[in-house]
Write a protein that holds these residues in place. Structure first.
Motif, PDB file in Angstrom:
ATOM      1  N   ARG A 267      -3.755 -18.055   5.174  1.00  0.00           N
ATOM      2  CA  ARG A 267      -3.652 -16.961   3.567  1.00  0.00           C
ATOM      3  C   ARG A 267      -1.981 -17.465   3.145  1.00  0.00           C
ATOM      4  O   ARG A 267      -0.752 -16.602   4.049  1.00  0.00           O
ATOM      5  CB  ARG A 267      -3.234 -15.232   4.819  1.00  0.00           C
ATOM      6  N   SER A 289       0.816 -11.655   0.846  1.00  0.00           N
ATOM      7  CA  SER A 289       0.188 -10.205   1.364  1.00  0.00           C
ATOM      8  C   SER A 289      -0.780  -9.901   1.373  1.00  0.00           C
ATOM      9  O   SER A 289      -2.001 -11.181   0.787  1.00  0.00           O
ATOM     10  CB  SER A 289       1.067  -9.874   0.929  1.00  0.00           C
ATOM     11  N   ASP A 290      -1.897  -9.067   1.975  1.00  0.00           N
ATOM     12  CA  ASP A 290      -3.199  -8.494   1.353  1.00  0.00           C
ATOM     13  C   ASP A 290      -3.494  -8.579   0.134  1.00  0.00           C
ATOM     14  O   ASP A 290      -4.437  -8.456  -0.938  1.00  0.00           O
ATOM     15  CB  ASP A 290      -3.674  -7.354   2.236  1.00  0.00           C
ATOM     16  N   GLN A 291      -2.233  -8.027  -0.982  1.00  0.00           N
ATOM     17  CA  GLN A 291      -2.329  -7.616  -2.166  1.00  0.00           C
ATOM     18  C   GLN A 291      -2.230  -9.029  -3.267  1.00  0.00           C
ATOM     19  O   GLN A 291      -3.490  -8.969  -4.035  1.00  0.00           O
ATOM     20  CB  GLN A 291      -1.117  -6.814  -2.560  1.00  0.00           C
ATOM     21  N   LEU A 293      -3.173 -12.166  -1.361  1.00  0.00           N
ATOM     22  CA  LEU A 293      -4.478 -12.951  -1.165  1.00  0.00           C
ATOM     23  C   LEU A 293      -5.216 -12.031  -1.937  1.00  0.00           C
ATOM     24  O   LEU A 293      -6.731 -13.159  -2.793  1.00  0.00           O
ATOM     25  CB  LEU A 293      -4.611 -12.677  -0.027  1.00  0.00           C
ATOM     26  N   LYS A 294      -5.387 -10.720  -2.623  1.00  0.00           N
ATOM     27  CA  LYS A 294      -6.956 -10.437  -3.609  1.00  0.00           C
ATOM     28  C   LYS A 294      -6.361 -11.158  -4.512  1.00  0.00           C
ATOM     29  O   LYS A 294      -7.595 -11.354  -5.872  1.00  0.00           O
ATOM     30  CB  LYS A 294      -6.877  -8.909  -2.746  1.00  0.00           C
ATOM     31  N   GLN A 393       4.371  -8.806   3.564  1.00  0.00           N
ATOM     32  CA  GLN A 393       3.544  -7.772   3.141  1.00  0.00           C
ATOM     33  C   GLN A 393       4.367  -6.545   3.096  1.00  0.00           C
ATOM     34  O   GLN A 393       3.788  -5.614   2.512  1.00  0.00           O
ATOM     35  CB  GLN A 393       2.325  -7.200   4.713  1.00  0.00           C
ATOM     36  N   SER A 396       5.079  -6.368  -0.425  1.00  0.00           N
ATOM     37  CA  SER A 396       4.110  -5.626  -1.408  1.00  0.00           C
ATOM     38  C   SER A 396       3.382  -4.561  -1.185  1.00  0.00           C
ATOM     39  O   SER A 396       3.576  -3.827  -2.353  1.00  0.00           O
ATOM     40  CB  SER A 396       2.782  -6.871  -1.066  1.00  0.00           C
ATOM     41  N   ASP A 397       4.252  -3.941   0.199  1.00  0.00           N
ATOM     42  CA  ASP A 397       3.769  -2.510   0.238  1.00  0.00           C
ATOM     43  C   ASP A 397       4.545  -1.940  -0.532  1.00  0.00           C
ATOM     44  O   ASP A 397       4.500  -0.891  -1.238  1.00  0.00           O
ATOM     45  CB  ASP A 397       3.413  -1.913   1.811  1.00  0.00           C
TER      46      ASP A 397
END
Length: 408
Positions: A267, A289-291, A293-294, A393, A396-397
């Motif tokens: 990541r 971040s998760d966002q 990465l997606k 992260q 992004s949140d």
């Protein structure tokens, strides 16, 4: 018995020139003896010449000295003495003159600058931006031998642009000239960096900061617009504009992102910023971040077969163009100049510090700025990576939260 030649005087020369301008019949030679003469042509010009016998071929030859009156009688005679001394040593003055001219061309500011520019490792966009500066320097001092240029000459050309309010151009011209002089000193072509002598004389212009949004409501509206208007143009630009606020790197660095540098497993996105390549050559690591990465996973399904993540749809060997991100942001309802791709860096720096309360050292490190510890040592690229991952992260949140507020 050799012909007696009466030496010239300024009054004789002026009288002959005056008569020549009235007659215009033929060219006239006014001899001063020892091979030196003044040629008066039918158009009224007066040219110093020196006749001599070449040392090796023994053929007659003529060498130009200068134009009267800018080249005075005394100066012409000094040149005659210089040439006769060379001939006494079997040296052809014409050949030596050619050698000196060739040496001057090789040691001219232009030639030294051209050699120096070959050593620079710059992005093509930076080279294009610098070309304007080089062109102006070449026009002003390009043909001068680098060891003959004075600080006053550099100052005069810089002040041409300073007087027009172009203080940044003036400073960049001085800076580029200084780099060439440092290079010339290293090669032994000159002794002094005259461009450095005017560094404190030029005016300092007002710094214009990149447009950035730091108001939460406006930022949320911009993020909402980005998501709402996606799919109305080049899809690579859509993803670039979506990802940029989350990673807040320089827009040029995002555009140049390569799939080989994206580590989906760990990541991270690792690359060497062009701005610091020549200084540190250290990689910069962006935790995904998760966002983000997606978004990269989705984009990989579209452009993953190419070298670049944000590839141009017109030419698969190139990235999206330099102006596309800013142009797209202007389409989202904000006034011209209210926000830019580069402005997301200032946005993140301000809000991560003032709202999310992350340490300024971690923020600066994630901005790829050089940050030093209490002992004055620069942090290496992996330092505090875990803390920075948490910060990215949280960022992004926070952006998602602002977006959803505006949706509601």
């Amino acid at each position: 018995m050799p012909k007696l030649v009466i030496s010239l005087t300024d009054s004789k020369i002026k009288s002959a020139i005056s008569m020549q301008k009235k007659s215009f019949e033929k060219n006239i030679k006014l001899s001063d003896g020892g091979g030196l003469y003044l040629l008066l042509d039918r158009k009224g010009g007066a040219y110093w010449r020196f006749d001599y016998i070449r040392p090796i071929s023994k053929k007659r030859a003529t060498i130009a000295i200068g134009i009267y009156p800018s080249c005075t009688l005394a100066r012409a005679r000094a040149k005659r003495s210089e040439f006769r001394e060379l001939l006494a040593q079997n040296i052809d003055p014409a050949i030596q003159k050619q050698d000196k001219q060739s040496q001057c061309r090789n040691n001219s500011f232009r030639s030294v600058a051209d050699e120096y520019r070959k050593t620079e490792e710059l992005e093509s966009s930076t080279q294009r931006r610098n070309q304007f500066i080089w062109d102006k320097l070449y026009v002003a001092i390009g043909e001068f031998p680098i060891d003959s240029i004075t600080a006053t000459q550099i100052l005069e050309v810089c002040r041409l642009y300073e007087r027009q309010g172009k203080t940044d151009s003036a400073k960049r011209m001085r800076s580029k000239a200084s780099q060439v002089f440092r290079y010339a000193i290293a090669l032994g072509l000159c002794q002094f960096n005259v461009a450095d002598q005017i560094s404190g004389i030029l005016k300092v212009g007002k710094t214009k900061h990149r447009a950035a949004i730091t108001d939460e409501q406006k930022l949320g509206q911009l993020l909402k617009n980005i998501n709402t208007h996606a799919g109305r143009g080049d899809i690579a630009i859509d993803y670039a504009v979506k990802i940029l606020p989350h990673v807040f790197v320089r827009p040029g660095e995002l555009r140049a992102a390569k799939w080989a540098d994206i580590d989906f497993k760990n990541r991270t996105w690792s690359y060497t910023p062009p701005k610091t390549k020549n200084q540190t050559a250290l990689q910069h690591i962006v935790p995904l971040s998760d966002q983000v990465l997606k978004l990269f996973q989705e984009l990989y399904c579209i452009t993953g077969y190419t070298e670049y993540c944000f590839v141009s749809m017109r030419d698969k060997t190139k990235t999206i163009s330099e102006s596309t991100i800013n142009k797209r942001l202007k389409q989202y309802g904000f006034e011209n100049g209210e926000t830019t791709g580069h402005g997301f860096r200032a946005t993140a720096r301000t809000l991560l510090d003032e709202v999310l309360k992350f340490p300024i050292e971690r923020i600066e490190q994630q901005l790829a700025h050089q940050v030093r510890d209490m002992h004055g040592r620069a942090y290496n690229r992996t330092k505090y990576l875990e803390e920075r991952s948490v910060m990215m992260q949280a960022w992004s949140d926070y952006l998602d939260q602002l977006t959803h507020k505006n949706v509601e």
